[in-house]
Design a protein around this motif. Structure first.
Motif, PDB file in Angstrom:
ATOM      1  N   GLN A   1       0.952  -1.264   0.028  1.00 31.81           N
ATOM      2  CA  GLN A   1       0.104  -0.245   0.183  1.00 31.81           C
ATOM      3  C   GLN A   1       1.065   1.252   0.150  1.00 31.81           C
ATOM      4  O   GLN A   1       2.158   1.095   0.359  1.00 31.81           O
ATOM      5  N   ARG A   2       0.355   2.317  -0.606  1.00 26.97           N
ATOM      6  CA  ARG A   2       0.652   3.679  -0.316  1.00 26.97           C
ATOM      7  C   ARG A   2       2.207   3.762  -1.469  1.00 26.97           C
ATOM      8  O   ARG A   2       3.049   4.487  -1.190  1.00 26.97           O
ATOM      9  N   GLN A   3       2.047   2.931  -2.576  1.00 29.98           N
ATOM     10  CA  GLN A   3       3.001   2.886  -3.663  1.00 29.98           C
ATOM     11  C   GLN A   3       2.312   3.208  -5.060  1.00 29.98           C
ATOM     12  O   GLN A   3       3.229   3.069  -6.014  1.00 29.98           O
ATOM     13  N   GLY A   4       1.111   3.636  -4.882  1.00 34.15           N
ATOM     14  CA  GLY A   4       0.510   4.001  -6.225  1.00 34.15           C
ATOM     15  C   GLY A   4      -0.116   2.894  -7.155  1.00 34.15           C
ATOM     16  O   GLY A   4      -0.595   3.006  -8.254  1.00 34.15           O
ATOM     17  N   TRP A   5      -0.087   1.742  -6.449  1.00 33.20           N
ATOM     18  CA  TRP A   5      -0.891   0.635  -7.029  1.00 33.20           C
ATOM     19  C   TRP A   5      -2.338   0.706  -7.279  1.00 33.20           C
ATOM     20  O   TRP A   5      -2.887   0.475  -8.365  1.00 33.20           O
ATOM     21  N   GLY A   6      -3.030   1.459  -6.352  1.00 29.96           N
ATOM     22  CA  GLY A   6      -4.444   1.524  -6.430  1.00 29.96           C
ATOM     23  C   GLY A   6      -4.786   2.237  -7.657  1.00 29.96           C
ATOM     24  O   GLY A   6      -5.538   2.165  -8.474  1.00 29.96           O
ATOM     25  N   THR A   7      -4.008   3.628  -7.860  1.00 32.21           N
ATOM     26  CA  THR A   7      -4.175   4.550  -8.816  1.00 32.21           C
ATOM     27  C   THR A   7      -4.091   3.789 -10.200  1.00 32.21           C
ATOM     28  O   THR A   7      -4.685   3.930 -11.333  1.00 32.21           O
ATOM     29  N   ARG A   8      -3.038   3.110 -10.448  1.00 27.66           N
ATOM     30  CA  ARG A   8      -2.733   2.458 -11.453  1.00 27.66           C
ATOM     31  C   ARG A   8      -3.678   1.082 -11.879  1.00 27.66           C
ATOM     32  O   ARG A   8      -3.912   0.793 -12.943  1.00 27.66           O
ATOM     33  N   LEU A   9      -4.307   0.446 -10.882  1.00 30.13           N
ATOM     34  CA  LEU A   9      -5.265  -0.499 -11.103  1.00 30.13           C
ATOM     35  C   LEU A   9      -6.657   0.084 -11.505  1.00 30.13           C
ATOM     36  O   LEU A   9      -7.285  -0.496 -12.380  1.00 30.13           O
ATOM     37  N   VAL A  10      -6.900   1.092 -10.998  1.00 33.15           N
ATOM     38  CA  VAL A  10      -8.282   1.790 -11.481  1.00 33.15           C
ATOM     39  C   VAL A  10      -8.165   2.337 -12.768  1.00 33.15           C
ATOM     40  O   VAL A  10      -9.276   2.392 -13.326  1.00 33.15           O
ATOM     41  N   GLN A  11      -7.036   3.075 -13.087  1.00 29.79           N
ATOM     42  CA  GLN A  11      -6.891   3.837 -14.169  1.00 29.79           C
ATOM     43  C   GLN A  11      -7.505   3.247 -15.633  1.00 29.79           C
ATOM     44  O   GLN A  11      -8.251   3.936 -16.215  1.00 29.79           O
ATOM     45  N   PRO A  12      -7.132   2.036 -15.904  1.00 27.72           N
ATOM     46  CA  PRO A  12      -7.589   1.349 -17.136  1.00 27.72           C
ATOM     47  C   PRO A  12      -8.855   1.443 -17.429  1.00 27.72           C
ATOM     48  O   PRO A  12      -9.446   1.524 -18.272  1.00 27.72           O
ATOM     49  N   ALA A  13      -9.810   1.234 -16.513  1.00 26.41           N
ATOM     50  CA  ALA A  13     -11.238   0.835 -16.452  1.00 26.41           C
ATOM     51  C   ALA A  13     -11.955   2.344 -16.441  1.00 26.41           C
ATOM     52  O   ALA A  13     -12.742   2.529 -17.264  1.00 26.41           O
ATOM     53  N   LEU A  14     -11.140   3.550 -15.659  1.00 30.29           N
ATOM     54  CA  LEU A  14     -11.697   4.601 -15.942  1.00 30.29           C
ATOM     55  C   LEU A  14     -11.660   5.109 -17.309  1.00 30.29           C
ATOM     56  O   LEU A  14     -12.450   5.909 -18.040  1.00 30.29           O
ATOM     57  N   ASP A  15     -10.390   4.841 -17.789  1.00 30.11           N
ATOM     58  CA  ASP A  15     -10.256   5.173 -19.191  1.00 30.11           C
ATOM     59  C   ASP A  15     -11.305   4.530 -20.375  1.00 30.11           C
ATOM     60  O   ASP A  15     -11.859   5.265 -21.277  1.00 30.11           O
ATOM     61  N   ARG A  16     -11.635   3.157 -20.015  1.00 29.01           N
ATOM     62  CA  ARG A  16     -12.589   2.719 -20.814  1.00 29.01           C
ATOM     63  C   ARG A  16     -13.865   3.403 -20.397  1.00 29.01           C
ATOM     64  O   ARG A  16     -14.742   3.715 -21.653  1.00 29.01           O
ATOM     65  N   ALA A  17     -14.465   3.743 -19.363  1.00 25.35           N
ATOM     66  CA  ALA A  17     -15.647   4.444 -18.952  1.00 25.35           C
ATOM     67  C   ALA A  17     -15.573   5.838 -19.837  1.00 25.35           C
ATOM     68  O   ALA A  17     -16.596   6.147 -20.287  1.00 25.35           O
ATOM     69  N   ASP A  18     -14.598   6.637 -19.586  1.00 29.21           N
ATOM     70  CA  ASP A  18     -14.691   7.869 -20.292  1.00 29.21           C
ATOM     71  C   ASP A  18     -14.703   7.673 -21.748  1.00 29.21           C
ATOM     72  O   ASP A  18     -15.417   8.519 -22.504  1.00 29.21           O
ATOM     73  N   ALA A  19     -14.076   6.813 -22.273  1.00 33.96           N
ATOM     74  CA  ALA A  19     -13.896   6.669 -23.822  1.00 33.96           C
ATOM     75  C   ALA A  19     -15.313   6.436 -24.401  1.00 33.96           C
ATOM     76  O   ALA A  19     -15.723   6.795 -25.471  1.00 33.96           O
ATOM     77  N   ALA A  20     -16.016   5.512 -23.457  1.00 36.03           N
ATOM     78  CA  ALA A  20     -17.524   5.137 -23.944  1.00 36.03           C
ATOM     79  C   ALA A  20     -18.564   6.231 -23.132  1.00 36.03           C
ATOM     80  O   ALA A  20     -19.896   6.032 -23.702  1.00 36.03           O
ATOM     81  N   GLY A  21     -18.033   7.149 -22.725  1.00 36.60           N
ATOM     82  CA  GLY A  21     -18.898   8.313 -22.096  1.00 36.60           C
ATOM     83  C   GLY A  21     -20.016   7.591 -21.016  1.00 36.60           C
ATOM     84  O   GLY A  21     -21.153   8.100 -20.876  1.00 36.60           O
ATOM     85  N   VAL A  22     -19.457   6.841 -20.115  1.00 36.71           N
ATOM     86  CA  VAL A  22     -20.136   6.112 -19.256  1.00 36.71           C
ATOM     87  C   VAL A  22     -19.683   6.365 -17.847  1.00 36.71           C
ATOM     88  O   VAL A  22     -18.440   6.271 -17.546  1.00 36.71           O
ATOM     89  N   PRO A  23     -20.480   6.709 -17.011  1.00 39.37           N
ATOM     90  CA  PRO A  23     -19.953   7.019 -15.678  1.00 39.37           C
ATOM     91  C   PRO A  23     -19.487   5.729 -14.864  1.00 39.37           C
ATOM     92  O   PRO A  23     -19.801   4.682 -15.291  1.00 39.37           O
ATOM     93  N   SER A  24     -18.559   5.899 -13.831  1.00 39.53           N
ATOM     94  CA  SER A  24     -18.194   4.564 -13.007  1.00 39.53           C
ATOM     95  C   SER A  24     -18.758   4.808 -11.624  1.00 39.53           C
ATOM     96  O   SER A  24     -19.233   6.121 -11.249  1.00 39.53           O
ATOM     97  N   ALA A  25     -18.748   3.771 -10.897  1.00 39.33           N
ATOM     98  CA  ALA A  25     -19.270   3.747  -9.426  1.00 39.33           C
ATOM     99  C   ALA A  25     -18.455   2.717  -8.672  1.00 39.33           C
ATOM    100  O   ALA A  25     -17.944   2.058  -9.231  1.00 39.33           O
TER     101      ALA A  25
END
Length: 174
Positions: free
Chosen positions: A138-162
């Motif tokens: 923890q506290r090494q940036g892994w959470g951000t790196r793991l979340v980002q790919p799906a956020l990018d997919r959601a943004d590309a599709a114009g769909v929110p995330s939850a």
């Protein structure tokens, strides 16, 4: 060197272990399953089943260092949550192991999941079903790196995330 990969079904058990370790002290699970040994025995099959269910959707990201899974973000695409009756039936053996770990706590554990289903938003969205990083990573940036790919997919599709969290300490992170 550790890296982020898309997890396959063969990695579900190692991912379940990482998530069980990351959620060992999660407030809701500590409340429902106060005995740490029983909690560990319940969380491993629960998270392994959660990951195994999500893998076919192609959005389970894992931070891996060799054969060790450091962290996992299991995402479900629009329409994939709540689980269908068939997906729940397929996970029944895992849920029986959760129940065997602490039979008296299982009804409360099951109600937690049912309440999450009832409170879930109706509009199409990507859903972060679970995110967890082993305590030592923890506290090494892994959470951000793991979340980002799906956020990018959601943004590309114009769909929110939850997502959902019962730990107030997580709100600032998300």
């Amino acid at each position: 060197m550790a890296e982020v990969v898309v997890l396959t079904r063969g990695g579900a058990r190692a991912a379940g272990d990482a998530l069980a370790a990351s959620h060992a002290e999660y407030p809701a699970f500590r409340h429902i399953l106060p005995d740490p040994r029983r909690r560990a025995r319940a969380l491993r099959p629960f998270f392994t089943a959660t990951v195994a269910d999500a893998v076919p959707f192609g959005a389970v990201y894992a931070a891996v260092d060799g054969s060790l899974v450091l962290g996992v973000a299991a995402w479900l695409p629009p329409g994939a949550f709540p689980w269908s009756a068939w997906r729940k039936a397929r996970a029944t053996p895992a849920f029986l192991r959760v129940m065997a770990a602490d039979p008296r706590a299982f009804p409360t554990f099951a109600r937690l999941g049912a309440n999450a289903e009832r409170a879930h938003p109706d509009e199409p969205h990507w859903f972060l079903e679970v995110l967890g990083i082993r305590p030592e990573a923890q506290r090494q940036g892994w959470g951000t790196r793991l979340v980002q790919p799906a956020l990018d997919r959601a943004d590309a599709a114009g769909v929110p995330s939850a997502l959902e969290t019962s730990d107030p300490a997580n709100v600032a992170y998300y």
